[in-house]
Design an enzyme around this catalytic site. Structure first.
Site, PDB file in Angstrom:
ATOM      1  N   ARG A  65      18.854   0.482   5.669  1.00 55.59           N
ATOM      2  CA  ARG A  65      18.361   1.820   6.085  1.00 55.59           C
ATOM      3  C   ARG A  65      17.701   2.599   4.949  1.00 55.59           C
ATOM      4  NH1 ARG A  65      23.333   1.861   9.064  1.00 55.59           N
ATOM      5  NH2 ARG A  65      22.870   1.099  11.140  1.00 55.59           N
ATOM      6  N   LYS A 111       3.147   6.331   3.342  1.00 57.42           N
ATOM      7  CA  LYS A 111       2.863   5.542   4.541  1.00 57.42           C
ATOM      8  C   LYS A 111       3.089   4.082   4.197  1.00 57.42           C
ATOM      9  CE  LYS A 111      -0.341   8.199   7.339  1.00 57.42           C
ATOM     10  NZ  LYS A 111      -1.703   8.263   7.905  1.00 57.42           N
ATOM     11  N   GLU A 159     -12.662   5.231  -0.579  1.00 61.31           N
ATOM     12  CA  GLU A 159     -11.621   6.234  -0.279  1.00 61.31           C
ATOM     13  C   GLU A 159     -11.807   7.490  -1.149  1.00 61.31           C
ATOM     14  OE1 GLU A 159      -9.681   5.959   2.295  1.00 61.31           O
ATOM     15  OE2 GLU A 159      -8.920   3.906   2.531  1.00 61.31           O
ATOM     16  N   LYS A 179      -4.619  14.078  -2.499  1.00 70.14           N
ATOM     17  CA  LYS A 179      -3.660  13.467  -1.570  1.00 70.14           C
ATOM     18  C   LYS A 179      -2.294  14.147  -1.663  1.00 70.14           C
ATOM     19  CE  LYS A 179      -2.217   9.598   0.891  1.00 70.14           C
ATOM     20  NZ  LYS A 179      -2.385   8.195   1.205  1.00 70.14           N
ATOM     21  N   GLU A 232       2.130  13.788   9.126  1.00 69.21           N
ATOM     22  CA  GLU A 232       0.876  13.826   9.883  1.00 69.21           C
ATOM     23  C   GLU A 232       1.007  14.523  11.241  1.00 69.21           C
ATOM     24  OE1 GLU A 232      -1.698  10.394   9.149  1.00 69.21           O
ATOM     25  OE2 GLU A 232      -2.404  10.604  11.203  1.00 69.21           O
ATOM     26  N   ARG A 237      -2.843  16.206   7.695  1.00 67.61           N
ATOM     27  CA  ARG A 237      -2.878  14.890   7.025  1.00 67.61           C
ATOM     28  C   ARG A 237      -3.822  13.918   7.731  1.00 67.61           C
ATOM     29  NH1 ARG A 237       1.872  11.133   4.332  1.00 67.61           N
ATOM     30  NH2 ARG A 237       0.478   9.410   3.857  1.00 67.61           N
ATOM     31  N   ASN A 258      -7.844  10.240   7.593  1.00 71.81           N
ATOM     32  CA  ASN A 258      -8.278   9.089   8.396  1.00 71.81           C
ATOM     33  C   ASN A 258      -9.749   9.140   8.767  1.00 71.81           C
ATOM     34  OD1 ASN A 258      -5.829   7.547   8.718  1.00 71.81           O
ATOM     35  ND2 ASN A 258      -5.068   9.345   9.793  1.00 71.81           N
ATOM     36  N   HIS A 279     -11.573   5.970   9.679  1.00 72.21           N
ATOM     37  CA  HIS A 279     -10.584   4.895   9.786  1.00 72.21           C
ATOM     38  C   HIS A 279     -10.448   4.345  11.214  1.00 72.21           C
ATOM     39  CE1 HIS A 279      -9.655   5.974   5.714  1.00 72.21           C
ATOM     40  NE2 HIS A 279      -8.609   5.178   5.642  1.00 72.21           N
ATOM     41  N   HIS A 325     -10.711   0.653  11.297  1.00 70.20           N
ATOM     42  CA  HIS A 325      -9.619  -0.233  11.719  1.00 70.20           C
ATOM     43  C   HIS A 325     -10.076  -1.158  12.836  1.00 70.20           C
ATOM     44  CE1 HIS A 325      -6.166   2.522  10.053  1.00 70.20           C
ATOM     45  NE2 HIS A 325      -6.783   1.831   9.116  1.00 70.20           N
ATOM     46  N   HIS A 385     -10.672  -3.306   3.520  1.00 74.18           N
ATOM     47  CA  HIS A 385     -10.348  -2.020   4.150  1.00 74.18           C
ATOM     48  C   HIS A 385     -11.368  -0.948   3.749  1.00 74.18           C
ATOM     49  CE1 HIS A 385      -7.978   1.259   5.769  1.00 74.18           C
ATOM     50  NE2 HIS A 385      -8.015   1.863   4.601  1.00 74.18           N
TER      51      HIS A 385
HETATM   52  P1  NAD Z   1      -5.174  -5.636  -1.490  1.00 76.02           P
HETATM   53  O1  NAD Z   1      -3.819  -5.158  -1.682  1.00 76.02           O
HETATM   54  O2  NAD Z   1      -5.386  -6.776  -0.568  1.00 76.02           O
HETATM   55  O3  NAD Z   1      -5.783  -5.999  -2.922  1.00 76.02           O
HETATM   56  C1  NAD Z   1      -7.100  -6.481  -2.981  1.00 76.02           C
HETATM   57  C2  NAD Z   1      -7.200  -7.777  -3.786  1.00 76.02           C
HETATM   58  O4  NAD Z   1      -7.157  -7.471  -5.167  1.00 76.02           O
HETATM   59  C3  NAD Z   1      -6.089  -8.763  -3.530  1.00 76.02           C
HETATM   60  O5  NAD Z   1      -6.603 -10.067  -3.542  1.00 76.02           O
HETATM   61  C4  NAD Z   1      -5.173  -8.540  -4.723  1.00 76.02           C
HETATM   62  O6  NAD Z   1      -4.373  -9.662  -5.017  1.00 76.02           O
HETATM   63  C5  NAD Z   1      -6.164  -8.282  -5.802  1.00 76.02           C
HETATM   64  N1  NAD Z   1      -5.684  -7.490  -6.929  1.00 76.02           N
HETATM   65  C6  NAD Z   1      -4.879  -6.419  -6.888  1.00 76.02           C
HETATM   66  N2  NAD Z   1      -4.805  -5.853  -8.103  1.00 76.02           N
HETATM   67  C7  NAD Z   1      -5.543  -6.596  -8.933  1.00 76.02           C
HETATM   68  C8  NAD Z   1      -5.883  -6.513 -10.303  1.00 76.02           C
HETATM   69  N3  NAD Z   1      -5.449  -5.500 -11.055  1.00 76.02           N
HETATM   70  N4  NAD Z   1      -6.671  -7.465 -10.831  1.00 76.02           N
HETATM   71  C9  NAD Z   1      -7.157  -8.475 -10.077  1.00 76.02           C
HETATM   72  N5  NAD Z   1      -6.902  -8.592  -8.745  1.00 76.02           N
HETATM   73  C10 NAD Z   1      -6.117  -7.658  -8.199  1.00 76.02           C
HETATM   74  O7  NAD Z   1      -6.145  -4.470  -0.975  1.00 76.02           O
HETATM   75  P2  NAD Z   1      -6.225  -2.914  -1.267  1.00 76.02           P
HETATM   76  O8  NAD Z   1      -7.645  -2.560  -1.083  1.00 76.02           O
HETATM   77  O9  NAD Z   1      -5.532  -2.556  -2.513  1.00 76.02           O
HETATM   78  O10 NAD Z   1      -5.380  -2.278  -0.089  1.00 76.02           O
HETATM   79  C11 NAD Z   1      -5.792  -2.372   1.246  1.00 76.02           C
HETATM   80  C12 NAD Z   1      -4.590  -2.141   2.133  1.00 76.02           C
HETATM   81  O11 NAD Z   1      -4.094  -0.829   1.888  1.00 76.02           O
HETATM   82  C13 NAD Z   1      -4.915  -2.221   3.605  1.00 76.02           C
HETATM   83  O12 NAD Z   1      -3.923  -2.988   4.245  1.00 76.02           O
HETATM   84  C14 NAD Z   1      -4.858  -0.790   4.060  1.00 76.02           C
HETATM   85  O13 NAD Z   1      -4.465  -0.658   5.405  1.00 76.02           O
HETATM   86  C15 NAD Z   1      -3.824  -0.219   3.147  1.00 76.02           C
HETATM   87  N6  NAD Z   1      -3.912   1.235   2.955  1.00 76.02           N
HETATM   88  C16 NAD Z   1      -2.766   1.940   3.049  1.00 76.02           C
HETATM   89  C17 NAD Z   1      -2.786   3.297   2.841  1.00 76.02           C
HETATM   90  C18 NAD Z   1      -1.509   4.080   2.864  1.00 76.02           C
HETATM   91  O14 NAD Z   1      -1.554   5.301   2.847  1.00 76.02           O
HETATM   92  N7  NAD Z   1      -0.368   3.419   2.879  1.00 76.02           N
HETATM   93  C19 NAD Z   1      -3.995   3.949   2.533  1.00 76.02           C
HETATM   94  C20 NAD Z   1      -5.153   3.193   2.431  1.00 76.02           C
HETATM   95  C21 NAD Z   1      -5.099   1.822   2.645  1.00 76.02           C
HETATM   96  N1  GLY Z   2      -4.361   6.906   4.011  1.00 79.42           N
HETATM   97  C1  GLY Z   2      -4.046   7.877   5.005  1.00 79.42           C
HETATM   98  C2  GLY Z   2      -2.806   8.625   4.723  1.00 79.42           C
HETATM   99  O1  GLY Z   2      -2.109   8.353   3.773  1.00 79.42           O
HETATM  100  O2  GLY Z   2      -2.456   9.513   5.468  1.00 79.42           O
END
Ligand code: NAD
Ligand code: GLY
Length: 365
Positions: free
Chosen positions: A122, A144, A186, A228, A238, A242, A246, A249, A253, A266
């Protein structure tokens, strides 16, 4: 002049936490240790990041009992199955409720690991060490967490805040150009939804970012985290404002899910989706033709795509957009732009107008 480390705070009462931003932060062992209240620590990362940074993180954690879990790399692995792999590791090593999980990676690792931390017994404490620009400017902050479902992106998840976010700008040195620009999408978003000065700064400094100028990168990371943190402090779950984070998005998405997870990054899907949202805002009379061109121009200068994939038909978009967390009673609700620097709250638009954008935007360009 030696610049001191920047520390921002996400203000959420007794769940407030700091965001540390500076070159070399991974070498500052104390930054992590000060937020760990347990002996047991698990570092979750992936097979790409492990050889680059895992040793550095583990070596800095002297005196803790550390497990390392290396997951496969890719958006297609952002699944409940991988969350279960984390549970397997925690349970097989008899990790207790006060154990700390460290997420070392991009948004995928941060989202999966944060969700596992939210669910395990939990909820156990977790720390974000974001290693992509996208994760440093967005996903590591705000709590998130979650995974994708075959029928919809990020459909399973929880709001669960980390203990701290430790950002080392130097890790971006190993990030490839495509991933860097995906993160810039972003940052452009913050400019468009609420920070006109940041948008204008990007118009003047895009080439510095593409050349990986450290000062410029640090500036956009701090400014994005500040934006942020302010939004999350106002509306953690949200209920209202918040949702403006998006922008683009819902379209984006749909592209990610419709084309198959991992085909479009993304940030790339968000860039296209934001241009579609801008086109729709123009059809509502909020943006001018010149505004839309200005928005397209900044994405193009960041070397991001702006046109939706031709193979994704309007009706497919609609079907995919119907699975979105902002929707109410099945109605598609979108974040649009009242002007550059100001977003609308989620709103339903006439289906005919949405179809105009889906059928016409990008065609003939
Ligand atoms: P990712 O985590 O897939 O990383 C992108 C690539 O870069 C991967 O192959 C990873 O292994 C590589 N990598 C990471 N750091 C590295 C480094 N320092 N050097 C070399 N390679 C490296 O992608 P991302 O763009 O970081 O994240 C996208 C994800 O985040 C999506 O799933 C999206 O939905 C999510 N997201 C979440 C939020 C949130 O608020 N939680 C907000 C925006 C996006
Ligand atoms: N990336 C959207 C949020 O964190 O609300």
């Amino acid at each position: 002049m030696v610049k001191s480390m920047s520390v921002m705070q996400v203000e959420l009462g007794d769940r407030s936490y700091p965001i540390y931003v500076e070159s070399g932060n991974l070498k500052q062992a104390d930054l992590l240790a000060r937020h760990i209240k347990s002996k047991q620590v698990i570092v979750v990362t992936n097979e790409t990041i492990a050889p680059l940074y895992l040793k550095q993180v583990v070596d800095g954690l002297q005196g803790f009992c550390i497990e390392q879990l290396v997951l496969p790399d890719g958006e297609q692995y952002k699944t409940l199955e991988l969350v279960n792999t984390i549970f397997d590791a925690l349970l097989s090593k008899k990790f207790s409720r006060n154990a700390t999980l460290i997420a070392l990676g991009g948004g995928v690792i941060g989202d999966i690991s944060g969700f596992a931390a939210a669910c395990y017994q939990r909820g156990i404490p977790f720390i974000q060490i974001p290693t992509t620009l996208l994760a440093q400017v967005d996903s590591s902050v705000g709590g998130k967490t979650g995974v994708n479902h075959a029928l919809g992106k990020n459909m399973i998840g929880a709001f669960y805040q980390p203990q701290s976010v430790v950002i080392d700008v130097d890790v971006l040195d190993t990030l490839d150009d495509r991933q860097l620009t995906a993160g810039i999408a972003e940052v452009i978003k913050y400019g468009l939804i609420r920070d006109l000065a940041l948008f204008e700064w990007l118009e003047h400094n895009m080439e510095k970012l593409l050349a990986r100028d450290k000062e410029a990168l640090t500036y956009i990371i701090e400014r994005s985290c500040q934006n942020k943190a302010e939004i999350v402090a106002t509306d953690e779950k949200e209920a209202g404002i918040r949702a403006i984070l998006n922008l683009g998005h819902t379209f984006g998405h749909a592209i990610e899910t419709g084309m198959g997870y991992g085909v479009y990054l993304h940030g790339e899907a968000v860039a296209i989706g934001t241009c579609q949202a801008a086109d729709l805002s123009r059809r509502l009379g909020w943006l001018s033709d010149a505004d839309v061109k200005r928005i397209e121009a900044i994405f193009k200068r960041a070397l991001l795509p702006i046109l939706p994939p031709e193979s994704l038909a309007a009706q497919q978009f609609i079907d995919l957009m119907t699975v979105d967390k902002k929707n109410v009673d099945g109605d598609i609700r979108l974040i649009l732009l009242k002007k550059i620097g100001e977003a609308s709250l989620p709103m339903a638009v006439e289906r005919a107008l949405l179809l105009e954008t889906l059928n016409e935007y990008g065609h003939g360009k």
